[in-house]
Design a protein around this motif. Sequence first.
Motif, PDB file in Angstrom:
ATOM      1  N   VAL A 165      -7.026  -1.171  -0.364  1.00 26.31           N
ATOM      2  CA  VAL A 165      -6.714  -2.532   0.084  1.00 26.31           C
ATOM      3  C   VAL A 165      -7.730  -2.996   1.116  1.00 26.31           C
ATOM      4  CG1 VAL A 165      -5.067  -3.905   1.435  1.00 26.31           C
ATOM      5  CG2 VAL A 165      -4.243  -2.484  -0.444  1.00 26.31           C
ATOM      6  N   ARG A 166      -8.017  -2.132   2.108  1.00 29.82           N
ATOM      7  CA  ARG A 166      -8.990  -2.491   3.148  1.00 29.82           C
ATOM      8  C   ARG A 166     -10.379  -2.768   2.552  1.00 29.82           C
ATOM      9  NH1 ARG A 166      -6.529   1.607   6.711  1.00 29.82           N
ATOM     10  NH2 ARG A 166      -5.566   0.520   8.484  1.00 29.82           N
ATOM     11  N   LYS A 167     -10.732  -2.035   1.537  1.00 32.86           N
ATOM     12  CA  LYS A 167     -12.088  -2.131   0.983  1.00 32.86           C
ATOM     13  C   LYS A 167     -12.259  -3.317   0.038  1.00 32.86           C
ATOM     14  CE  LYS A 167     -15.681   0.683  -1.227  1.00 32.86           C
ATOM     15  NZ  LYS A 167     -16.664   0.399  -0.155  1.00 32.86           N
ATOM     16  N   PHE A 168     -11.220  -3.649  -0.743  1.00 29.32           N
ATOM     17  CA  PHE A 168     -11.401  -4.619  -1.819  1.00 29.32           C
ATOM     18  C   PHE A 168     -10.598  -5.917  -1.672  1.00 29.32           C
ATOM     19  CE2 PHE A 168     -12.315  -0.463  -3.856  1.00 29.32           C
ATOM     20  CZ  PHE A 168     -13.632  -0.700  -4.231  1.00 29.32           C
ATOM     21  N   VAL A 169      -9.390  -5.874  -1.151  1.00 27.95           N
ATOM     22  CA  VAL A 169      -8.536  -7.086  -1.156  1.00 27.95           C
ATOM     23  C   VAL A 169      -7.833  -7.269   0.193  1.00 27.95           C
ATOM     24  CG1 VAL A 169      -8.146  -7.181  -3.651  1.00 27.95           C
ATOM     25  CG2 VAL A 169      -6.698  -5.706  -2.251  1.00 27.95           C
ATOM     26  N   PHE A 170      -8.570  -7.126   1.287  1.00 29.07           N
ATOM     27  CA  PHE A 170      -7.956  -7.107   2.614  1.00 29.07           C
ATOM     28  C   PHE A 170      -7.938  -8.485   3.256  1.00 29.07           C
ATOM     29  CE2 PHE A 170      -8.069  -5.457   7.185  1.00 29.07           C
ATOM     30  CZ  PHE A 170      -6.709  -5.193   7.186  1.00 29.07           C
ATOM     31  N   ASP A 171      -6.787  -8.841   3.815  1.00 30.55           N
ATOM     32  CA  ASP A 171      -6.630 -10.054   4.618  1.00 30.55           C
ATOM     33  C   ASP A 171      -6.508  -9.607   6.075  1.00 30.55           C
ATOM     34  OD1 ASP A 171      -5.927 -12.368   5.913  1.00 30.55           O
ATOM     35  OD2 ASP A 171      -4.425 -12.992   4.437  1.00 30.55           O
ATOM     36  N   ARG A 172      -7.606  -9.693   6.825  1.00 32.00           N
ATOM     37  CA  ARG A 172      -7.626  -9.169   8.199  1.00 32.00           C
ATOM     38  C   ARG A 172      -6.640  -9.892   9.110  1.00 32.00           C
ATOM     39  NH1 ARG A 172     -11.743  -5.723   9.105  1.00 32.00           N
ATOM     40  NH2 ARG A 172     -13.399  -5.619   7.523  1.00 32.00           N
ATOM     41  N   ALA A 173      -6.438 -11.159   8.872  1.00 32.26           N
ATOM     42  CA  ALA A 173      -5.550 -11.936   9.738  1.00 32.26           C
ATOM     43  C   ALA A 173      -4.103 -11.453   9.663  1.00 32.26           C
ATOM     44  CB  ALA A 173      -5.626 -13.413   9.367  1.00 32.26           C
ATOM     45  N   ASN A 175      -3.243  -8.255   8.200  1.00 29.72           N
ATOM     46  CA  ASN A 175      -3.230  -6.802   8.034  1.00 29.72           C
ATOM     47  C   ASN A 175      -2.504  -6.388   6.744  1.00 29.72           C
ATOM     48  OD1 ASN A 175      -3.966  -4.178   8.929  1.00 29.72           O
ATOM     49  ND2 ASN A 175      -1.885  -3.823   9.657  1.00 29.72           N
ATOM     50  N   MET A 176      -2.792  -7.097   5.708  1.00 30.13           N
ATOM     51  CA  MET A 176      -2.211  -6.793   4.396  1.00 30.13           C
ATOM     52  C   MET A 176      -3.164  -7.287   3.310  1.00 30.13           C
ATOM     53  SD  MET A 176       0.782  -9.693   3.974  1.00 30.13           S
ATOM     54  CE  MET A 176       1.804  -8.954   5.213  1.00 30.13           C
ATOM     55  N   SER A 177      -2.786  -7.061   2.072  1.00 31.39           N
ATOM     56  CA  SER A 177      -3.648  -7.480   0.970  1.00 31.39           C
ATOM     57  C   SER A 177      -3.637  -8.995   0.818  1.00 31.39           C
ATOM     58  CB  SER A 177      -3.170  -6.829  -0.328  1.00 31.39           C
ATOM     59  OG  SER A 177      -1.917  -7.358  -0.715  1.00 31.39           O
ATOM     60  N   LEU A 178      -4.667  -9.497   0.164  1.00 33.50           N
ATOM     61  CA  LEU A 178      -4.705 -10.910  -0.190  1.00 33.50           C
ATOM     62  C   LEU A 178      -3.628 -11.223  -1.230  1.00 33.50           C
ATOM     63  CD1 LEU A 178      -8.574 -11.200  -0.580  1.00 33.50           C
ATOM     64  CD2 LEU A 178      -7.215 -12.221   1.267  1.00 33.50           C
ATOM     65  N   GLN A 179      -3.308 -12.497  -1.349  1.00 30.16           N
ATOM     66  CA  GLN A 179      -2.309 -12.913  -2.332  1.00 30.16           C
ATOM     67  C   GLN A 179      -2.954 -13.062  -3.715  1.00 30.16           C
ATOM     68  OE1 GLN A 179       1.041 -13.298  -1.522  1.00 30.16           O
ATOM     69  NE2 GLN A 179       0.253 -12.354   0.343  1.00 30.16           N
ATOM     70  N   SER A 273       5.183 -11.687  -7.296  1.00 29.73           N
ATOM     71  CA  SER A 273       6.312 -12.621  -7.280  1.00 29.73           C
ATOM     72  C   SER A 273       5.953 -13.973  -6.689  1.00 29.73           C
ATOM     73  CB  SER A 273       7.462 -12.024  -6.469  1.00 29.73           C
ATOM     74  OG  SER A 273       7.072 -11.864  -5.110  1.00 29.73           O
ATOM     75  N   GLY A 274       4.829 -14.057  -5.966  1.00 28.75           N
ATOM     76  CA  GLY A 274       4.482 -15.312  -5.306  1.00 28.75           C
ATOM     77  C   GLY A 274       5.315 -15.592  -4.085  1.00 28.75           C
ATOM     78  N   ALA A 275       5.959 -14.545  -3.539  1.00 24.56           N
ATOM     79  CA  ALA A 275       6.824 -14.728  -2.371  1.00 24.56           C
ATOM     80  C   ALA A 275       6.040 -14.721  -1.060  1.00 24.56           C
ATOM     81  CB  ALA A 275       7.879 -13.622  -2.341  1.00 24.56           C
ATOM     82  N   GLY A 276       4.726 -14.555  -1.124  1.00 28.53           N
ATOM     83  CA  GLY A 276       3.912 -14.598   0.088  1.00 28.53           C
ATOM     84  C   GLY A 276       3.782 -13.288   0.818  1.00 28.53           C
ATOM     85  N   SER A 277       4.239 -12.212   0.221  1.00 28.61           N
ATOM     86  CA  SER A 277       4.158 -10.898   0.857  1.00 28.61           C
ATOM     87  C   SER A 277       3.101 -10.061   0.149  1.00 28.61           C
ATOM     88  CB  SER A 277       5.516 -10.187   0.787  1.00 28.61           C
ATOM     89  OG  SER A 277       5.413  -8.882   1.307  1.00 28.61           O
ATOM     90  N   GLY A 278       2.087  -9.619   0.927  1.00 27.12           N
ATOM     91  CA  GLY A 278       1.072  -8.746   0.372  1.00 27.12           C
ATOM     92  C   GLY A 278       1.390  -7.297   0.660  1.00 27.12           C
ATOM     93  N   ILE A 279       0.562  -6.397   0.167  1.00 23.01           N
ATOM     94  CA  ILE A 279       0.760  -4.965   0.413  1.00 23.01           C
ATOM     95  C   ILE A 279       0.375  -4.675   1.862  1.00 23.01           C
ATOM     96  CG2 ILE A 279       0.118  -2.640  -0.282  1.00 23.01           C
ATOM     97  CD1 ILE A 279      -0.743  -3.816  -2.976  1.00 23.01           C
ATOM     98  N   PRO A 280       1.321  -4.257   2.717  1.00 20.35           N
ATOM     99  CA  PRO A 280       0.983  -4.007   4.119  1.00 20.35           C
ATOM    100  C   PRO A 280       0.166  -2.732   4.273  1.00 20.35           C
ATOM    101  CG  PRO A 280       3.259  -3.391   3.698  1.00 20.35           C
ATOM    102  CD  PRO A 280       2.741  -4.009   2.428  1.00 20.35           C
ATOM    103  N   VAL A 281      -0.762  -2.747   5.211  1.00 26.39           N
ATOM    104  CA  VAL A 281      -1.567  -1.564   5.497  1.00 26.39           C
ATOM    105  C   VAL A 281      -0.870  -0.804   6.621  1.00 26.39           C
ATOM    106  CG1 VAL A 281      -3.824  -0.693   6.188  1.00 26.39           C
ATOM    107  CG2 VAL A 281      -3.662  -2.740   4.768  1.00 26.39           C
ATOM    108  N   LEU A 282       0.025   0.090   6.246  1.00 28.20           N
ATOM    109  CA  LEU A 282       0.828   0.852   7.198  1.00 28.20           C
ATOM    110  C   LEU A 282       0.880   2.309   6.763  1.00 28.20           C
ATOM    111  CD1 LEU A 282       3.876  -1.584   7.531  1.00 28.20           C
ATOM    112  CD2 LEU A 282       2.024  -1.290   9.199  1.00 28.20           C
ATOM    113  N   ASP A 283       1.025   3.199   7.737  1.00 28.72           N
ATOM    114  CA  ASP A 283       1.160   4.620   7.422  1.00 28.72           C
ATOM    115  C   ASP A 283       2.631   4.965   7.193  1.00 28.72           C
ATOM    116  OD1 ASP A 283      -1.547   5.103   7.584  1.00 28.72           O
ATOM    117  OD2 ASP A 283      -1.492   5.457   9.731  1.00 28.72           O
TER     118      ASP A 283
END
Length: 392
Positions: A165-173, A175-179, A273-283
Amino acid sequence: MKTNGNLLERQGFRNAMASIMAILIGMLVGLVILFISNPSNALPGFRAIATGGVKNPKNMGQVLYYATPIIMTGLSVGFAKKTGLFNIGASGQYVMGAFAAVYVGVKFTGLPAGIHCLVAILTAALVGALWGSVPGLLKAYCNINEVIACIMMNYIGMSTANLLVRKFVFDRAKNMSLQPAATAVLPKLGFDKIFVDGGAPSSANAGFVIAAILGVVVWVILEKTKLGFELKACGYNRDAAKYAGINDKKNILLAMVFAGGLSGIGGALYYLSGAGSGIPVLDVLAAEGFNGIPVALLGMSNPIAIIFTGTFMAYLTQGGLSMQSYGFPTQIVDIMSAVIIYFAAFALFFSQLIGKIKLAPKAAAQEKVETDHQELQDQTQQAEDGKGGEGQ
């Protein structure tokens, strides 16, 4: 055939009653926890968790939205369980499938709507299947316990997904994937007009329908096909299946591949789903993967039952959100849900207990019939011996 049908009906009824018993006991213990936490609001809070899912149309739609991923991971766990395997690796398979779907949704924007979404789901299924194949291979060819292999694959999957996610589809603002692009988002099927409250639509979409259809497909595979028979035969007794000419290694691998694919689709349906939630970058491991375990337990690994138990667990989630309005912290909601999940593990025990209670009178009657039959045989033998003595 009729006897077999009656046996299946009794088994189904017993399993359903066992699951209901587990849920009721879990709810009762949850009510006690509410009284200990906040006696004055215990009953209103309990009413909120019991009715929050149907409080308004939007809440009902949210239940379907939350149910979609855990139905899929529940099907994954239940499918493996039917074949004698414990797929505790649904979390890793789920998050890897989710990344694959989001990646396709973000990068392949040239695809037309509908096709884009379908490609994303199929890619997620493929990646989830590949992730599930690793513990399947280790189990089939090295006899390594699938639970240990799956646990390790969960953590590898979590870290790998974070890295990708960090390398290819990251939304830094955020801290999750892009939509994903709009063309990759699941169609609403009119749910945005049905499940609405005050003009605000729910997140319900075609994902729930897809999950329900796949539940039926899994049931057909397991119960009506040669492949399903072979998979279950390996689950019941691997050595006996091998002796009967069934390729046990191939079927163990196939079981984990199918299970991984189902979990991967679950990740896709949730994040497309288009619900506005991306994949969170969390351990943190994806909770949906572990929530599929109690869903499968409550449903006794029956694919059709898993659709309903997954919806019920989502109903509790939505009810828990409603309960917070009465001053209960989120920890109380989590504890109550966890208690119900804990008692889900007792569903099999309750099923066996109900079976013993119901079979006890029949067993006693059968024993009496056998005793009377033996006495009649003894009397007949004595009479024949007496006649023989008189003749002499």
